[in-house]
Design a protein around this motif. Structure first.
Motif, PDB file in Angstrom:
ATOM      1  N   ASP A 124      -1.179  18.053   6.445  1.00  0.00           N
ATOM      2  CA  ASP A 124      -2.535  17.758   5.969  1.00  0.00           C
ATOM      3  C   ASP A 124      -2.591  16.362   5.350  1.00  0.00           C
ATOM      4  OD1 ASP A 124      -5.272  18.543   5.580  1.00  0.00           O
ATOM      5  OD2 ASP A 124      -4.810  18.900   3.455  1.00  0.00           O
ATOM      6  N   TYR A 125      -1.530  15.969   4.616  1.00  0.00           N
ATOM      7  CA  TYR A 125      -1.478  14.613   4.055  1.00  0.00           C
ATOM      8  C   TYR A 125      -1.428  13.579   5.181  1.00  0.00           C
ATOM      9  CZ  TYR A 125      -0.173  10.297   1.919  1.00  0.00           C
ATOM     10  OH  TYR A 125      -0.157   8.971   1.565  1.00  0.00           O
ATOM     11  N   LEU A 126      -0.646  13.870   6.228  1.00  0.00           N
ATOM     12  CA  LEU A 126      -0.563  12.957   7.365  1.00  0.00           C
ATOM     13  C   LEU A 126      -1.939  12.760   8.008  1.00  0.00           C
ATOM     14  CD1 LEU A 126       1.040  11.207   9.352  1.00  0.00           C
ATOM     15  CD2 LEU A 126       1.543  13.303  10.628  1.00  0.00           C
ATOM     16  N   ALA A 127      -2.681  13.842   8.166  1.00  0.00           N
ATOM     17  CA  ALA A 127      -4.032  13.750   8.724  1.00  0.00           C
ATOM     18  C   ALA A 127      -4.931  12.907   7.809  1.00  0.00           C
ATOM     19  CB  ALA A 127      -4.624  15.144   8.928  1.00  0.00           C
ATOM     20  N   LEU A 128      -4.802  13.104   6.505  1.00  0.00           N
ATOM     21  CA  LEU A 128      -5.577  12.319   5.538  1.00  0.00           C
ATOM     22  C   LEU A 128      -5.210  10.848   5.658  1.00  0.00           C
ATOM     23  CD1 LEU A 128      -6.223  13.060   1.849  1.00  0.00           C
ATOM     24  CD2 LEU A 128      -4.983  11.006   2.424  1.00  0.00           C
ATOM     25  N   ALA A 129      -3.916  10.537   5.722  1.00  0.00           N
ATOM     26  CA  ALA A 129      -3.467   9.147   5.818  1.00  0.00           C
ATOM     27  C   ALA A 129      -3.981   8.495   7.099  1.00  0.00           C
ATOM     28  CB  ALA A 129      -1.945   9.084   5.753  1.00  0.00           C
ATOM     29  N   GLU A 130      -3.931   9.223   8.209  1.00  0.00           N
ATOM     30  CA  GLU A 130      -4.435   8.667   9.466  1.00  0.00           C
ATOM     31  C   GLU A 130      -5.943   8.456   9.398  1.00  0.00           C
ATOM     32  OE1 GLU A 130      -2.955  11.433  12.367  1.00  0.00           O
ATOM     33  OE2 GLU A 130      -1.017  10.424  12.465  1.00  0.00           O
ATOM     34  N   ARG A 131      -6.649   9.414   8.798  1.00  0.00           N
ATOM     35  CA  ARG A 131      -8.112   9.354   8.701  1.00  0.00           C
ATOM     36  C   ARG A 131      -8.566   8.199   7.806  1.00  0.00           C
ATOM     37  NH1 ARG A 131      -8.491  14.268   6.919  1.00  0.00           N
ATOM     38  NH2 ARG A 131      -8.786  13.865   4.711  1.00  0.00           N
ATOM     39  N   LEU A 132      -7.913   8.015   6.672  1.00  0.00           N
ATOM     40  CA  LEU A 132      -8.396   7.048   5.691  1.00  0.00           C
ATOM     41  C   LEU A 132      -7.683   5.697   5.733  1.00  0.00           C
ATOM     42  CD1 LEU A 132      -8.880   9.329   2.551  1.00  0.00           C
ATOM     43  CD2 LEU A 132     -10.603   8.527   4.171  1.00  0.00           C
ATOM     44  N   PHE A 133      -6.418   5.677   6.147  1.00  0.00           N
ATOM     45  CA  PHE A 133      -5.651   4.438   6.028  1.00  0.00           C
ATOM     46  C   PHE A 133      -5.253   3.842   7.377  1.00  0.00           C
ATOM     47  CE2 PHE A 133      -3.926   7.215   2.416  1.00  0.00           C
ATOM     48  CZ  PHE A 133      -5.037   6.997   1.633  1.00  0.00           C
ATOM     49  N   THR A 134      -4.756   4.669   8.295  1.00  0.00           N
ATOM     50  CA  THR A 134      -4.254   4.156   9.566  1.00  0.00           C
ATOM     51  C   THR A 134      -5.391   3.760  10.501  1.00  0.00           C
ATOM     52  OG1 THR A 134      -2.356   5.611   9.330  1.00  0.00           O
ATOM     53  CG2 THR A 134      -2.701   4.648  11.491  1.00  0.00           C
ATOM     54  N   ALA A 135      -6.443   4.552  10.530  1.00  0.00           N
ATOM     55  CA  ALA A 135      -7.557   4.284  11.443  1.00  0.00           C
ATOM     56  C   ALA A 135      -8.312   3.010  11.065  1.00  0.00           C
ATOM     57  CB  ALA A 135      -8.517   5.471  11.448  1.00  0.00           C
ATOM     58  N   ASN A 136      -8.063   2.509   9.871  1.00  0.00           N
ATOM     59  CA  ASN A 136      -8.765   1.319   9.406  1.00  0.00           C
ATOM     60  C   ASN A 136      -7.846   0.108   9.533  1.00  0.00           C
ATOM     61  OD1 ASN A 136     -10.198  -0.639   8.132  1.00  0.00           O
ATOM     62  ND2 ASN A 136     -10.201   0.309   6.126  1.00  0.00           N
ATOM     63  N   ALA A 137      -8.191  -0.833  10.384  1.00  0.00           N
ATOM     64  CA  ALA A 137      -7.356  -2.012  10.600  1.00  0.00           C
ATOM     65  C   ALA A 137      -7.277  -2.905   9.364  1.00  0.00           C
ATOM     66  CB  ALA A 137      -7.885  -2.799  11.784  1.00  0.00           C
ATOM     67  N   ASN A 138      -8.127  -2.707   8.377  1.00  0.00           N
ATOM     68  CA  ASN A 138      -8.116  -3.556   7.185  1.00  0.00           C
ATOM     69  C   ASN A 138      -7.105  -3.104   6.138  1.00  0.00           C
ATOM     70  OD1 ASN A 138      -9.034  -5.803   5.682  1.00  0.00           O
ATOM     71  ND2 ASN A 138     -10.322  -4.473   4.460  1.00  0.00           N
ATOM     72  N   VAL A 139      -6.457  -1.967   6.303  1.00  0.00           N
ATOM     73  CA  VAL A 139      -5.450  -1.522   5.334  1.00  0.00           C
ATOM     74  C   VAL A 139      -4.110  -2.151   5.711  1.00  0.00           C
ATOM     75  CG1 VAL A 139      -4.184   0.462   4.419  1.00  0.00           C
ATOM     76  CG2 VAL A 139      -6.648   0.615   4.800  1.00  0.00           C
ATOM     77  N   ARG A 140      -3.569  -2.962   4.799  1.00  0.00           N
ATOM     78  CA  ARG A 140      -2.301  -3.647   5.050  1.00  0.00           C
ATOM     79  C   ARG A 140      -1.112  -2.819   4.608  1.00  0.00           C
ATOM     80  NH1 ARG A 140      -0.832  -8.329   1.381  1.00  0.00           N
ATOM     81  NH2 ARG A 140      -3.039  -8.716   1.575  1.00  0.00           N
ATOM     82  N   ASN A 141      -1.222  -2.146   3.441  1.00  0.00           N
ATOM     83  CA  ASN A 141      -0.071  -1.449   2.892  1.00  0.00           C
ATOM     84  C   ASN A 141      -0.503  -0.168   2.185  1.00  0.00           C
ATOM     85  OD1 ASN A 141       2.685  -1.161   2.268  1.00  0.00           O
ATOM     86  ND2 ASN A 141       2.382  -2.068   0.247  1.00  0.00           N
ATOM     87  N   VAL A 142       0.267   0.897   2.395  1.00  0.00           N
ATOM     88  CA  VAL A 142       0.045   2.176   1.729  1.00  0.00           C
ATOM     89  C   VAL A 142       1.362   2.591   1.104  1.00  0.00           C
ATOM     90  CG1 VAL A 142      -0.558   4.611   2.038  1.00  0.00           C
ATOM     91  CG2 VAL A 142      -1.666   2.875   3.447  1.00  0.00           C
ATOM     92  N   LYS A 143       1.311   2.941  -0.175  1.00  0.00           N
ATOM     93  CA  LYS A 143       2.502   3.413  -0.875  1.00  0.00           C
ATOM     94  C   LYS A 143       2.116   4.695  -1.601  1.00  0.00           C
ATOM     95  CE  LYS A 143       6.126   1.529  -3.804  1.00  0.00           C
ATOM     96  NZ  LYS A 143       6.529   0.340  -4.586  1.00  0.00           N
ATOM     97  N   ALA A 144       2.726   5.812  -1.198  1.00  0.00           N
ATOM     98  CA  ALA A 144       2.367   7.113  -1.772  1.00  0.00           C
ATOM     99  C   ALA A 144       3.496   7.640  -2.639  1.00  0.00           C
ATOM    100  CB  ALA A 144       2.059   8.112  -0.664  1.00  0.00           C
ATOM    101  N   PHE A 145       3.100   8.215  -3.779  1.00  0.00           N
ATOM    102  CA  PHE A 145       4.025   8.864  -4.700  1.00  0.00           C
ATOM    103  C   PHE A 145       3.569  10.310  -4.819  1.00  0.00           C
ATOM    104  CE2 PHE A 145       3.527   4.451  -5.831  1.00  0.00           C
ATOM    105  CZ  PHE A 145       4.832   3.994  -5.964  1.00  0.00           C
ATOM    106  N   PHE A 146       4.465  11.251  -4.550  1.00  0.00           N
ATOM    107  CA  PHE A 146       4.086  12.661  -4.575  1.00  0.00           C
ATOM    108  C   PHE A 146       4.432  13.267  -5.928  1.00  0.00           C
ATOM    109  CE2 PHE A 146       4.404  11.466  -0.185  1.00  0.00           C
ATOM    110  CZ  PHE A 146       3.233  11.993   0.315  1.00  0.00           C
ATOM    111  N   SER A 147       3.456  13.917  -6.535  1.00  0.00           N
ATOM    112  CA  SER A 147       3.609  14.486  -7.862  1.00  0.00           C
ATOM    113  C   SER A 147       4.504  15.724  -7.828  1.00  0.00           C
ATOM    114  CB  SER A 147       2.229  14.874  -8.414  1.00  0.00           C
ATOM    115  OG  SER A 147       2.373  15.586  -9.623  1.00  0.00           O
ATOM    116  N   LEU A 148       5.477  15.738  -8.717  1.00  0.00           N
ATOM    117  CA  LEU A 148       6.326  16.914  -8.884  1.00  0.00           C
ATOM    118  C   LEU A 148       5.799  17.814  -9.996  1.00  0.00           C
ATOM    119  CD1 LEU A 148       9.810  15.158  -8.693  1.00  0.00           C
ATOM    120  CD2 LEU A 148       8.539  16.304  -6.855  1.00  0.00           C
TER     121      LEU A 148
END
Length: 165
Positions: A124-148
């Motif tokens: 589901d996170y991968l789908a979110l990342a593709e939907r919001l970050f990958t599909a947009n050519a203007n996003v240069r860098n994404v850095k995710a930190f997962f909460s424990l």
């Protein structure tokens, strides 16, 4: 934008509302040391002035995990390729419209945005990342930190407030 005079009583009301917005007017008035009618009038004035955007419940992800599935909370740093006002506004508009985005902050220096997002699981996170970050050519860098674990959730008014008179 018109100016609003805020005094120590108003600040104590706001602090108590942040701690527990479900308090009755009577309980809130008692905690802040004002009469119930004064409390009601002041809270209405603060709400009408836009100082209280909305009242929400802070849910426990750990206690909800057995019901909803474990879920993931991620803090995501986003750097855009182009940072002109139009591009920043367009990205912000797109992410705030997505239900998975819990919070969105435009920040400086460093990344352009910090997001708090929630997903059911890693696919589901991968789908979110593709939907919001990958599909947009203007996003240069994404850095995710997962909460424990969420160790603290602080309200807005952490400063010592003036004592009641």
């Amino acid at each position: 934008m018109e100016s609003l005079d805020i005094d120590a009583t108003d600040l104590r009301l706001l602090d108590q509302l942040q701690r527990d917005a479900s308090l009755s007017n009577l309980a809130l008035a008692e905690l802040v040391h004002v009469s119930p009618p004064t409390c009601l009038r002041r809270v209405k004035r603060l709400v009408d002035a836009g100082l209280v955007e909305r009242q929400v419940a802070i849910l426990s992800p750990d206690r909800l995990a057995p019901v909803l599935g474990h879920g993931l909370t991620a803090l995501v740093e986003i750097t855009l390729d182009r940072q002109d006002a139009e591009q920043l506004a367009a990205f912000e508009e797109r992410v705030v419209a997505d239900d998975a985005v819990q919070q969105c902050y435009r920040v400086s220096p460093g990344p352009d945005f910090c997001l708090v997002v929630h997903a059911r699981d890693m696919p589901d996170y991968l789908a979110l990342a593709e939907r919001l970050f990958t599909a947009n050519a203007n996003v240069r860098n994404v850095k995710a930190f997962f909460s424990l674990k969420r160790a603290k959730f602080q309200t807005l008014l952490p400063l010592p407030l003036p004592a009641a008179r």
